[in-house]
Write an enzyme that holds these catalytic residues in place. Structure first.
Site, short mmCIF file in Angstrom:
data_model
loop_
_atom_site.label_atom_id
_atom_site.label_comp_id
_atom_site.label_asym_id
_atom_site.label_seq_id
_atom_site.Cartn_x
_atom_site.Cartn_y
_atom_site.Cartn_z
CB SER A 85 22.29 -41.33 27.32
OG SER A 85 22.65 -40.25 26.50
CE LYS A 107 19.05 -24.29 13.70
NZ LYS A 107 20.19 -23.63 13.00
#
Length: 421
Positions: free
Chosen positions: A94, A133
């Site tokens: 991540s 987004k």
């Protein structure tokens, strides 16, 4: 005459001695304290005129804001930075994937992995447009970093859009990293003599032969704060602190529970202020203690107490809303804290209520309700034998000699009595 020359020589020697390799280890989730620690390490490296900073990284990920702040510091660092995922069995997932790709040299040890950098919303809920987004924003960020560092842009983007993970060999083959090194020594030998291109476009040749590797570690304050910022620890501190203050309010004057509780709450608030906290969950924790108090006061056959435990469990689980499991309070911790704290709180409240209801049995107040015998006829005034003593007595009604009487009140050295039924 020789003293200034000696001082200049010592200063030059000190400067040379400071030109070393700084080794920094981050073995934690990425949060504001990680950002502070790495930032200070890079500043220290610049002050020492270090040749290289090796950031040994193992992390499951963390907060995007802290990750971006760390990357910003790496990109503008005056000293070249190596991010090294090690030892074997570690990962840079991540947020760690972004940090790895942002380094001047990206390295991994055998048996490590990286990637899985798809954006995750804190509450787990997002409409398609909002998710798109966020994904596009993260993808653009990783493309920018990978392109400037000369890495495989398409593969870097797949780590974000498809949450793809890479082993160390896959990352090397796909040109996401520069080298696979089994240990720090072999990594430094590989880097020695290499010419690297900095993020600003300048080129630097690394000359590492003979340089000393210096460990840069957290200060005691940073270690303490890093421990406190574990969401499970923060929840335990907050719960114990609330219990301590609650016990102090119900047993005024004990002092110790109040002091310990206040310190625990302040430490918890410090950590929660830096973590993605749902402060509405604190209302559930307050409601839990209110229900514990009601359980002790009213006979609900455990319904109120059970409701309190449920509120505390939900409050704990929802308290820290992190993007990865390591940045949330685990259900195991919530259960392990809520059940015993609920039992303790109900028990303490029962003690308070019993003490409140218990009639005073000493002094003149202990006379009220006692049964005695009239030793004289009482017609307004008289004498009674009560509590092993002969008392002057007054009564509203006439009471004959030998009648049983009950003390209704105490007025100085006189008792107010009434006929006992």
């Amino acid at each position: 005459m020789h003293r200034p020359i000696l001082l200049i020589a010592l200063l030059l020697l000190a400067t040379v001695a400071h030109a070393d390799i700084l080794h920094v280890t981050v073995d934690d989730v990425i949060h504001p304290l990680s950002d502070e620690f790495i930032g200070r390490a890079l500043d220290e490296a610049a002050k020492r005129n270090a040749k290289l900073v090796v950031l040994e990284l193992r992390t499951p990920g963390g907060l995007e804001t802290s990750m971006r702040a760390i990357i910003e510091k790496i990109l503008r660092s005056k000293v070249p930075v190596v991010v090294y995922v090690a030892p074997g069995g570690s990962r840079a997932a991540s947020a760690g994937f972004f940090i790895l790709l942002s380094a001047d040299i990206a390295a991994m040890a055998p048996g490590t992995n990286t990637g899985a950098a798809h954006p995750v919303f804190l509450d787990g809920k997002a409409d398609d447009m909002l998710m798109k987004k966020a994904q596009n924003d993260s993808a653009a960020f990783i493309r920018s970093i990978a392109q400037r560092r000369g890495r495989n842009v398409a593969m870097a983007e797949s780590g974000v859009r498809d949450a793809r993970s890479f082993s160390e060999d896959e990352a090397l083959q796909q040109k996401l990293i520069d080298v696979v090194a089994p240990d720090l020594g072999s990594l430094l030998r590989w880097a020695d003599g290499k010419t690297i291109r900095r993020f600003n476009g300048t080129q630097v040749k690394l000359v590492l032969t003979g340089e000393t590797v210096t460990k840069y570690t957290m200060t005691p304050r940073q270690k303490l704060l890093s421990w406190i910022m574990n969401p499970n620890v923060a929840f335990i501190l907050l719960s114990l602190g609330m219990l301590g203050l609650w016990a102090e309010f119900n047993h005024p004057g004990t002092i110790l529970p109040g002091v310990v509780g206040l310190i625990a709450i302040l430490l918890a608030v410090f950590a929660l202020n830096l973590l993605p906290t749902r402060f509405a969950a604190v209302a559930l924790l307050l409601a839990a203690f209110a229900l514990f108090a009601l359980e002790a006061k009213f006979t609900s056959y455990g319904i109120l107490g059970t409701g309190g435990v449920i509120c505390m469990i939900l409050g704990g689980v929802l308290l820290v809303d992190g993007p990865i499991p390591e940045l949330r309070v685990s259900l195991t911790t919530a259960l392990a804290v809520s059940l015993p704290l609920g039992a303790i709180a109900v028990f303490l409240m029962m003690l308070v209520l019993r003490a409140t209801k218990h009639r005073v049995s000493t002094g003149t107040e202990g006379m009220i309700g006692e049964i005695g015998v009239a030793r004289t006829p009482i017609d307004g005034e008289g004498k009674v034998f009560v509590h092993g003593e002969l008392w002057n007595a007054r009564a509203r009604d006439t009471i004959e000699l030998g009648a049983r009487v009950r003390v209704a009140a105490v007025d100085g050295l006189r008792v107010i009595v009434e006929r006992a039924e």
